[in-house]
Design an enzyme around this catalytic site. Structure first.
Site, PDB file in Angstrom:
ATOM      1  N   SER A 153       0.799  -1.222   0.000  1.00 54.82           N
ATOM      2  CA  SER A 153       0.000   0.000   0.000  1.00 54.82           C
ATOM      3  C   SER A 153       0.835   1.276   0.000  1.00 54.82           C
ATOM      4  O   SER A 153       0.338   2.319  -0.393  1.00 54.82           O
ATOM      5  CB  SER A 153      -0.985   0.005   1.167  1.00 54.82           C
ATOM      6  OG  SER A 153      -0.341  -0.347   2.365  1.00 54.82           O
ATOM      7  N   HIS A 159      -5.568  -3.246  -2.927  1.00 54.13           N
ATOM      8  CA  HIS A 159      -5.233  -2.297  -3.995  1.00 54.13           C
ATOM      9  C   HIS A 159      -5.198  -2.914  -5.390  1.00 54.13           C
ATOM     10  O   HIS A 159      -4.949  -2.222  -6.365  1.00 54.13           O
ATOM     11  CB  HIS A 159      -3.892  -1.623  -3.694  1.00 54.13           C
ATOM     12  CG  HIS A 159      -3.872  -0.942  -2.370  1.00 54.13           C
ATOM     13  ND1 HIS A 159      -4.485   0.265  -2.153  1.00 54.13           N
ATOM     14  CD2 HIS A 159      -3.371  -1.330  -1.172  1.00 54.13           C
ATOM     15  CE1 HIS A 159      -4.329   0.612  -0.879  1.00 54.13           C
ATOM     16  NE2 HIS A 159      -3.663  -0.346  -0.267  1.00 54.13           N
ATOM     17  N   LYS A 213     -12.277   0.875  -1.775  1.00 56.57           N
ATOM     18  CA  LYS A 213     -11.247   1.501  -2.599  1.00 56.57           C
ATOM     19  C   LYS A 213     -11.734   1.557  -4.051  1.00 56.57           C
ATOM     20  O   LYS A 213     -12.602   2.350  -4.365  1.00 56.57           O
ATOM     21  CB  LYS A 213      -9.928   0.776  -2.380  1.00 56.57           C
ATOM     22  CG  LYS A 213      -9.436   1.096  -0.961  1.00 56.57           C
ATOM     23  CD  LYS A 213      -8.212   0.408  -0.504  1.00 56.57           C
ATOM     24  CE  LYS A 213      -7.896   0.923   0.904  1.00 56.57           C
ATOM     25  NZ  LYS A 213      -7.116  -0.006   1.699  1.00 56.57           N
TER      26      LYS A 213
END
Ligand code: PLP
Length: 402
Positions: A186, A214, A245
């Site tokens: 990250s 991610h 996200k």
């Protein structure tokens, strides 16, 4: 006494340039976002969200969320095992199970309230006394906290050092071995070498807990994440993904062999003892995931890739004239500009702020000491002109920063 103690500690944080500050955003998550007391109320050009596909403020999804609230109300009313597991939750799980079936045979998925809670669930429910957990040192804080709570022994290996991991696995005598890693790290944006990790897992009969916070939505032809990116398939993968996200909503999930999921339902305290997410959120998640997997998702991923290329090309030129500064090895939406000390990172971020840009400085303990950085994140909602503006602002800020 407590207050004096805390005030003293807070001053220490100030002195080390480690004090963090909450800022109130006055407009939705978008590349141009206004913050209270900043830039005279004018929006800043922000490169800081994890909204990689620009779905957090998507009008179509907002409409579906409102529809979900009309159909299902605002609250789930209870935890999943009591009465809070509604049809929309099950629909998200069925959809995700189909996404992961090509990569995890017979995959089942379990929806959770957040990635933090999903990682605590995994680490504590699977990492019992008969297990050893092998953790990359740059794993996300939620995996680190989960490992702290786990009963099993925890081994840590230096970032990406699979040779070290291999010797730790070879020396391990517990029946259960769990390799625990971010898929996309990250703070650095680099992708774990999953094919090599799978080979090690097969050699030592280990399992891989993969945090794809991610990668989901961003990697793979259909945005199914790191496993699709590498085209891997094994029941040894236990994949966690977040839905706040790239998916632009909130929540998280685990996709894994049905026995793993069933065990989480029975034993994972951060799954069992919390209220299920509002059903309207699950309702909009179905739409968001369909969008990610479909044509619009593909178009947005292509746009994001173009912006990543543009930014990296520009940054390469910039760091070539600034000794000591480094561009991370990242092919993802997370692009770190590593400057070294805390002060420099803060000054650079402040210089950008004066020019109307918001790029956060990341300092220890979030990143290792001596690697303070700007963490630039891109979104498909950015335009090439905005990326160009960032590069120009950085060039100017470099001139002002010693
Ligand atoms: C954001 C993040 C999490 C936590 O997910 P939330 O849903 O925000 O709680 C876990 N792991 C990684 C790698 C993350 O980046």
């Amino acid at each position: 006494m407590l207050i004096e103690h805390l005030n003293r500690r807070l001053l220490e944080l100030d002195a080390a340039a480690l004090r963090r500050r909450l800022r109130v955003a006055e407009s939705p998550c978008e590349p141009l976002q206004a913050f209270e007391g900043e830039h005279g109320g004018e929006p800043l050009l922000a490169f800081c969200s994890n909204d990689y596909l620009g779905l957090a403020h998507h009008p179509g999804l907002a409409t579906v969320l409102a529809e979900g609230a009309r159909l299902w109300g605002t609250g789930s009313g209870a935890s999943h095992l009591v009465s809070g597991h509604l049809r929309p939750h099950a629909q998200v799980e069925e959809l995700l199970a189909r996404w992961f079936e090509p990569h995890i045979p017979h995959a089942r998925a379990l929806l959770m309230c957040s990635g933090y809670m999903a990682n605590l669930a995994l680490m504590t429910a699977l990492g019992d006394g008969s297990a050893t957990l092998f953790c990359d040192k740059l794993n996300h804080a939620s995996l680190i906290d989960g490992a702290r709570l786990a009963e099993g022994e925890v081994k840590r290996y230096a970032h990406g050092r699979l040779d070290v991991l291999e010797s730790q696995l070879a020396a391990c005598t517990t029946p259960i071995k769990l390799i625990v890693t971010d898929a996309v790290f990250s703070m650095d944006g680099d992708i774990a070498d999953l094919p090599a990790l799978l080979k090690l897992a097969e050699k030592f009969d280990a399992w891989i807990v993969l945090d794809d916070a991610h990668g989901l939505g961003v990697l793979g032809l259909h945005g199914h994440g790191a496993l699709e990116h590498f085209e891997l398939r094994s029941e040894r993968f236990i994949c966690m993904g977040t839905l706040g996200k790239a998916a632009g909503v909130s929540g998280a999930f685990v996709a894994a062999h049905p026995a793993v999921i069933e065990w989480l339902v029975q034993k994972a305290r951060s799954y069992i003892y919390t209220t299920a997410m509002p059903p309207a959120l699950a309702h909009v998640l179905v739409a968001s995931l369909k969008l990610i997997g479909g044509n619009e998702g593909r178009v947005r991923r292509a746009r994001l890739l173009g912006l990543i290329e543009q930014l990296r090309t520009g940054l390469r030129t910039l760091v070539s004239v600034q000794p000591g500064w480094k561009l991370g090895e990242s092919a993802t939406a997370i692009q770190p500009l590593i400057v070294g000390d805390n002060e420099t990172a803060l000054n650079l971020s402040a210089a950008l702020r004066r020019q109307g840009l918001y790029v956060p400085a990341m300092r220890p303990p979030t990143v290792p000491p001596g690697t303070a950085r700007l963490r630039i994140t891109l979104s498909a909602a950015h335009t090439p002109a905005q990326v160009q503006r960032l590069l120009q602002a950085l060039a100017q800020a470099m001139g002002e920063t010693p």
